[in-house]
Enzyme design. Sequence first.
Site, PDB file in Angstrom:
ATOM      1  N   ASP A   1       0.851  -1.201   0.000  1.00 42.22           N
ATOM      2  CA  ASP A   1       0.000   0.000   0.000  1.00 42.22           C
ATOM      3  C   ASP A   1       0.884   1.247   0.000  1.00 42.22           C
ATOM      4  O   ASP A   1       0.380   2.375  -0.083  1.00 42.22           O
ATOM      5  CB  ASP A   1      -1.021  -0.014   1.146  1.00 42.22           C
ATOM      6  N   SER A   2       2.212   1.043  -0.010  1.00 40.66           N
ATOM      7  CA  SER A   2       3.140   2.158  -0.238  1.00 40.66           C
ATOM      8  C   SER A   2       2.883   2.776  -1.616  1.00 40.66           C
ATOM      9  O   SER A   2       3.390   3.861  -1.905  1.00 40.66           O
ATOM     10  CB  SER A   2       4.595   1.678  -0.144  1.00 40.66           C
TER      11      SER A   2
ATOM     12  N   ASP B   1      -1.070  -6.141  -0.389  1.00 39.97           N
ATOM     13  CA  ASP B   1      -1.355  -5.513   0.900  1.00 39.97           C
ATOM     14  C   ASP B   1      -2.846  -5.281   1.082  1.00 39.97           C
ATOM     15  O   ASP B   1      -3.533  -4.877   0.130  1.00 39.97           O
ATOM     16  CB  ASP B   1      -0.671  -4.138   0.948  1.00 39.97           C
TER      17      ASP B   1
ATOM     18  N   LYS C   1      -1.224  -9.445   2.730  1.00 43.05           N
ATOM     19  CA  LYS C   1      -0.445  -8.980   3.887  1.00 43.05           C
ATOM     20  C   LYS C   1      -1.276  -7.981   4.668  1.00 43.05           C
ATOM     21  O   LYS C   1      -1.951  -7.134   4.081  1.00 43.05           O
ATOM     22  CB  LYS C   1       0.860  -8.331   3.421  1.00 43.05           C
TER      23      LYS C   1
ATOM     24  N   GLU D   1      -1.211  -5.533   8.522  1.00 45.23           N
ATOM     25  CA  GLU D   1      -0.331  -4.997   9.559  1.00 45.23           C
ATOM     26  C   GLU D   1      -0.897  -5.251  10.954  1.00 45.23           C
ATOM     27  O   GLU D   1      -2.104  -5.133  11.169  1.00 45.23           O
ATOM     28  CB  GLU D   1      -0.155  -3.482   9.344  1.00 45.23           C
TER      29      GLU D   1
ATOM     30  N   GLU E   1       9.486  -4.576  10.077  1.00 51.04           N
ATOM     31  CA  GLU E   1       9.872  -3.259   9.541  1.00 51.04           C
ATOM     32  C   GLU E   1      10.339  -2.334  10.661  1.00 51.04           C
ATOM     33  O   GLU E   1       9.677  -2.215  11.709  1.00 51.04           O
ATOM     34  CB  GLU E   1       8.674  -2.623   8.808  1.00 51.04           C
TER      35      GLU E   1
HETATM   36  O1  KIV Z   1       3.608  -1.127   1.587  1.00 51.79           O
HETATM   37  C1  KIV Z   1       4.764  -1.554   1.517  1.00 51.79           C
HETATM   38  O2  KIV Z   1       5.517  -1.276   0.574  1.00 51.79           O
HETATM   39  C2  KIV Z   1       5.232  -2.394   2.605  1.00 51.79           C
HETATM   40  C3  KIV Z   1       6.699  -2.689   2.647  1.00 51.79           C
HETATM   41  C4  KIV Z   1       7.465  -1.497   3.017  1.00 51.79           C
HETATM   42  C5  KIV Z   1       6.995  -3.854   3.519  1.00 51.79           C
HETATM   43  O3  KIV Z   1       4.466  -2.800   3.414  1.00 51.79           O
END
Ligand code: KIV
Length: 275
Positions: free
Chosen positions: A44-45, A83, A113, A115, A182
Amino acid sequence: MKTTIATLKKMKAENNKITMLTCYDYSIAKLMDETGVEILLIGDSLGNTMLGYENTLPVTMEDMIAHTAAVSRGAKNALILADMPFMSYQTSTYDAVVNAGRLMKEGHAHAVKLEGGARVCPQIRAIVDADIPVCAHIGLTPQSINAFGGFKVQGKSEEAARTLIEDAKKVEEAGASLLVLEGIPAKLAAIITKTVSIPTIGIGAGADCDGQVLVYQDMLGMFTDYVPKFVKQFAAVGEIMRQAFADYMKEVKEGTFPTEAHTYKIDDEIIEKLY
Ligand code: KIV
């Protein structure tokens, strides 16, 4: 060879380091996949890197599905890890399963994924019960930026370090197959990596994790405004791109591009008839 969760477990057992990179589109997915990177993370970056938001909180399920589907179309062998965006799983186990299912059905992800540690274990269990592999993510989790009061390294006090070790054990018990660590001290990441049997993938968590992940624009030097301590720039692609854009502009303006080599032909007789 296609990377599966079983491949990654075997790699941990054989002390064979795992590589993960963020990826958000078809053409970059093709390039990464050709190199054999085991996991492409549609992080989600993308809220920061692709959409220009200040943080990851505004990212929607629709954003994640569109980018995940594009990456899936470009990758033949890598494991596609998507994510779950902010508020797509925190609200209930029901929402978590529905949204994880959408990333699989519409985005063609192989795993999702999310968090958080102990507090998201009910969601992890529910998603795993739906036969969707889960990667947990603990430490400096960007969706918690407001709770943390900024991007701060986590797990530095004894209490915080113990909590992260417990979180790692709990997400494994809940059924997670992978764990991203992280922004935590390297020695703590090493303890967690030894404690759990699932592979750990570090970002700003030192060299003793089972694998590493970086945001691709960071490692290619495409963002130079702020370079976090944990980033290594493997190439100055940003500079190469800037130069190419400038060269293109210069050649168009002076009329040296396009040349004969870049143009299509037509019979002169036809052209004469057009006058
Ligand atoms: O969103 C993302 O890119 C991430 C990584 C930094 C692990 O969660």
